[in-house]
Design a protein around this motif. Sequence first.
Motif, PDB file in Angstrom:
ATOM      1  N   ALA A 114     -52.236 -10.873  -2.823  1.00 34.77           N
ATOM      2  CA  ALA A 114     -52.970  -9.481  -2.726  1.00 34.77           C
ATOM      3  C   ALA A 114     -53.857  -9.551  -2.779  1.00 34.77           C
ATOM      4  CB  ALA A 114     -51.823  -8.340  -3.257  1.00 34.77           C
ATOM      5  N   ARG A 115     -54.634 -10.126  -4.229  1.00 34.22           N
ATOM      6  CA  ARG A 115     -55.824  -9.591  -4.265  1.00 34.22           C
ATOM      7  C   ARG A 115     -56.954 -10.574  -3.321  1.00 34.22           C
ATOM      8  NH1 ARG A 115     -55.395 -10.546  -9.823  1.00 34.22           N
ATOM      9  NH2 ARG A 115     -54.347 -12.603  -9.238  1.00 34.22           N
ATOM     10  N   THR A 116     -56.268 -11.346  -2.901  1.00 32.99           N
ATOM     11  CA  THR A 116     -57.062 -12.156  -1.554  1.00 32.99           C
ATOM     12  C   THR A 116     -57.042 -11.261  -0.453  1.00 32.99           C
ATOM     13  OG1 THR A 116     -56.389 -14.493  -1.953  1.00 32.99           O
ATOM     14  CG2 THR A 116     -57.451 -14.364   0.086  1.00 32.99           C
ATOM     15  N   VAL A 117     -56.073 -10.824   0.290  1.00 31.67           N
ATOM     16  CA  VAL A 117     -56.364  -9.418   1.159  1.00 31.67           C
ATOM     17  C   VAL A 117     -57.322  -8.946   1.010  1.00 31.67           C
ATOM     18  CG1 VAL A 117     -55.288  -7.866   2.270  1.00 31.67           C
ATOM     19  CG2 VAL A 117     -53.735 -10.384   1.783  1.00 31.67           C
ATOM     20  N   VAL A 118     -57.358  -8.099  -0.717  1.00 31.93           N
ATOM     21  CA  VAL A 118     -58.937  -7.194  -0.470  1.00 31.93           C
ATOM     22  C   VAL A 118     -60.178  -7.653  -0.698  1.00 31.93           C
ATOM     23  CG1 VAL A 118     -59.101  -5.466  -2.410  1.00 31.93           C
ATOM     24  CG2 VAL A 118     -57.659  -6.051  -1.930  1.00 31.93           C
ATOM     25  N   ILE A 119     -60.425  -8.830  -1.078  1.00 28.15           N
ATOM     26  CA  ILE A 119     -61.479  -9.670  -0.315  1.00 28.15           C
ATOM     27  C   ILE A 119     -62.212  -9.647   0.542  1.00 28.15           C
ATOM     28  CG2 ILE A 119     -62.622 -11.652  -0.341  1.00 28.15           C
ATOM     29  CD1 ILE A 119     -60.869 -12.613  -3.479  1.00 28.15           C
ATOM     30  N   TYR A 120     -60.996  -9.470   1.924  1.00 29.14           N
ATOM     31  CA  TYR A 120     -61.824  -8.837   3.488  1.00 29.14           C
ATOM     32  C   TYR A 120     -61.823  -7.899   3.770  1.00 29.14           C
ATOM     33  CZ  TYR A 120     -60.269 -14.028   3.931  1.00 29.14           C
ATOM     34  OH  TYR A 120     -59.819 -15.841   3.634  1.00 29.14           O
ATOM     35  N   PHE A 121     -60.793  -6.947   2.870  1.00 32.27           N
ATOM     36  CA  PHE A 121     -60.305  -6.015   2.461  1.00 32.27           C
ATOM     37  C   PHE A 121     -61.438  -4.982   3.041  1.00 32.27           C
ATOM     38  CE2 PHE A 121     -59.742  -1.416   2.503  1.00 32.27           C
ATOM     39  CZ  PHE A 121     -58.719  -0.820   3.701  1.00 32.27           C
ATOM     40  N   ILE A 122     -62.508  -5.782   1.905  1.00 32.18           N
ATOM     41  CA  ILE A 122     -63.991  -5.277   1.284  1.00 32.18           C
ATOM     42  C   ILE A 122     -65.005  -5.389   2.129  1.00 32.18           C
ATOM     43  CG2 ILE A 122     -65.882  -4.715  -0.456  1.00 32.18           C
ATOM     44  CD1 ILE A 122     -63.817  -5.174  -2.607  1.00 32.18           C
ATOM     45  N   PRO A 123     -64.796  -6.506   3.065  1.00 33.23           N
ATOM     46  CA  PRO A 123     -66.167  -5.798   4.190  1.00 33.23           C
ATOM     47  C   PRO A 123     -65.636  -5.113   5.146  1.00 33.23           C
ATOM     48  CG  PRO A 123     -65.570  -8.682   3.602  1.00 33.23           C
ATOM     49  CD  PRO A 123     -65.452  -7.444   2.866  1.00 33.23           C
ATOM     50  N   ALA A 124     -64.739  -5.293   5.783  1.00 31.30           N
ATOM     51  CA  ALA A 124     -63.733  -4.896   6.391  1.00 31.30           C
ATOM     52  C   ALA A 124     -64.259  -3.042   6.724  1.00 31.30           C
ATOM     53  CB  ALA A 124     -62.397  -5.297   6.985  1.00 31.30           C
ATOM     54  N   VAL A 125     -63.488  -2.726   5.657  1.00 37.94           N
ATOM     55  CA  VAL A 125     -64.165  -1.491   6.014  1.00 37.94           C
ATOM     56  C   VAL A 125     -65.486  -1.024   5.680  1.00 37.94           C
ATOM     57  CG1 VAL A 125     -64.262   0.697   3.752  1.00 37.94           C
ATOM     58  CG2 VAL A 125     -62.252  -0.810   3.977  1.00 37.94           C
ATOM     59  N   MET A 126     -66.039  -1.671   5.032  1.00 34.32           N
ATOM     60  CA  MET A 126     -68.097  -1.742   4.993  1.00 34.32           C
ATOM     61  C   MET A 126     -68.445  -1.526   6.269  1.00 34.32           C
ATOM     62  SD  MET A 126     -68.901  -3.899   2.271  1.00 34.32           S
ATOM     63  CE  MET A 126     -71.163  -4.133   2.861  1.00 34.32           C
ATOM     64  N   ALA A 127     -67.903  -2.837   7.440  1.00 26.67           N
ATOM     65  CA  ALA A 127     -67.978  -2.829   8.901  1.00 26.67           C
ATOM     66  C   ALA A 127     -67.405  -1.265   9.710  1.00 26.67           C
ATOM     67  CB  ALA A 127     -66.795  -3.603   9.208  1.00 26.67           C
ATOM     68  N   VAL A 128     -66.419  -0.912   9.274  1.00 23.47           N
ATOM     69  CA  VAL A 128     -66.368   1.012   9.831  1.00 23.47           C
ATOM     70  C   VAL A 128     -66.773   1.789   9.713  1.00 23.47           C
ATOM     71  CG1 VAL A 128     -64.140   2.607   9.727  1.00 23.47           C
ATOM     72  CG2 VAL A 128     -63.457  -0.109   9.708  1.00 23.47           C
ATOM     73  N   PHE A 129     -67.242   1.884   8.454  1.00 22.27           N
ATOM     74  CA  PHE A 129     -68.864   2.724   7.647  1.00 22.27           C
ATOM     75  C   PHE A 129     -70.010   2.075   8.292  1.00 22.27           C
ATOM     76  CE2 PHE A 129     -72.082   3.825   5.043  1.00 22.27           C
ATOM     77  CZ  PHE A 129     -71.787   4.993   4.883  1.00 22.27           C
ATOM     78  N   TRP A 130     -70.599   0.996   8.285  1.00 21.56           N
ATOM     79  CA  TRP A 130     -72.125   0.876   9.815  1.00 21.56           C
ATOM     80  C   TRP A 130     -71.919   1.473  11.082  1.00 21.56           C
ATOM     81  CZ3 TRP A 130     -71.857  -4.506   7.007  1.00 21.56           C
ATOM     82  CH2 TRP A 130     -72.655  -4.105   5.096  1.00 21.56           C
ATOM     83  N   LEU A 131     -70.820   0.724  11.459  1.00 18.21           N
ATOM     84  CA  LEU A 131     -70.462   1.338  12.750  1.00 18.21           C
ATOM     85  C   LEU A 131     -70.196   2.727  13.475  1.00 18.21           C
ATOM     86  CD1 LEU A 131     -68.620  -2.422  13.821  1.00 18.21           C
ATOM     87  CD2 LEU A 131     -71.201  -1.689  14.516  1.00 18.21           C
TER      88      LEU A 131
END
Length: 132
Positions: A114-131
């Motif tokens: 689960a912790r590993t998934v969160v590591i990928y989730f952070i940049p994914a949310v950043m991409a949503v914010f930037w785009l």
Amino acid sequence: MFDIVSINMASILVLVLLAVTFIQSGYDKVMDWKGNLEWLKEHFANTSLRNRVPLALLHILVLELISGILCTVGVIQLLVNQNRTYGLYGAIFSCITLIMLLYGQRLAKDYDGARTVVIYFIPAVMAVFWLS
């Protein structure tokens, strides 16, 4: 061309990260369906998903491929005409896919996973914010 890339560099890099992650993961599931299925059946043996693993795996595969393809098209679209539509959709689908993966890991009490998934989730949310 350099101006287009430099303006969108962070978004492009995160979309490439997500595209590589999901396309490779989807490819692995397609090429080794049986191995993935066997591992996941054992992983979810003591959960409410134990009898639904093949269907859950198929759902995750479809979401991963959609996410990866949308992120790839999003990179191309950013480079060609600076449009952010497909990149945003790719980032959103990536977040949805990662939330589903997180739910599965938490359900299986695999807290390191689960912790590993969160590591990928952070940049994914950043991409949503930037785009967006």
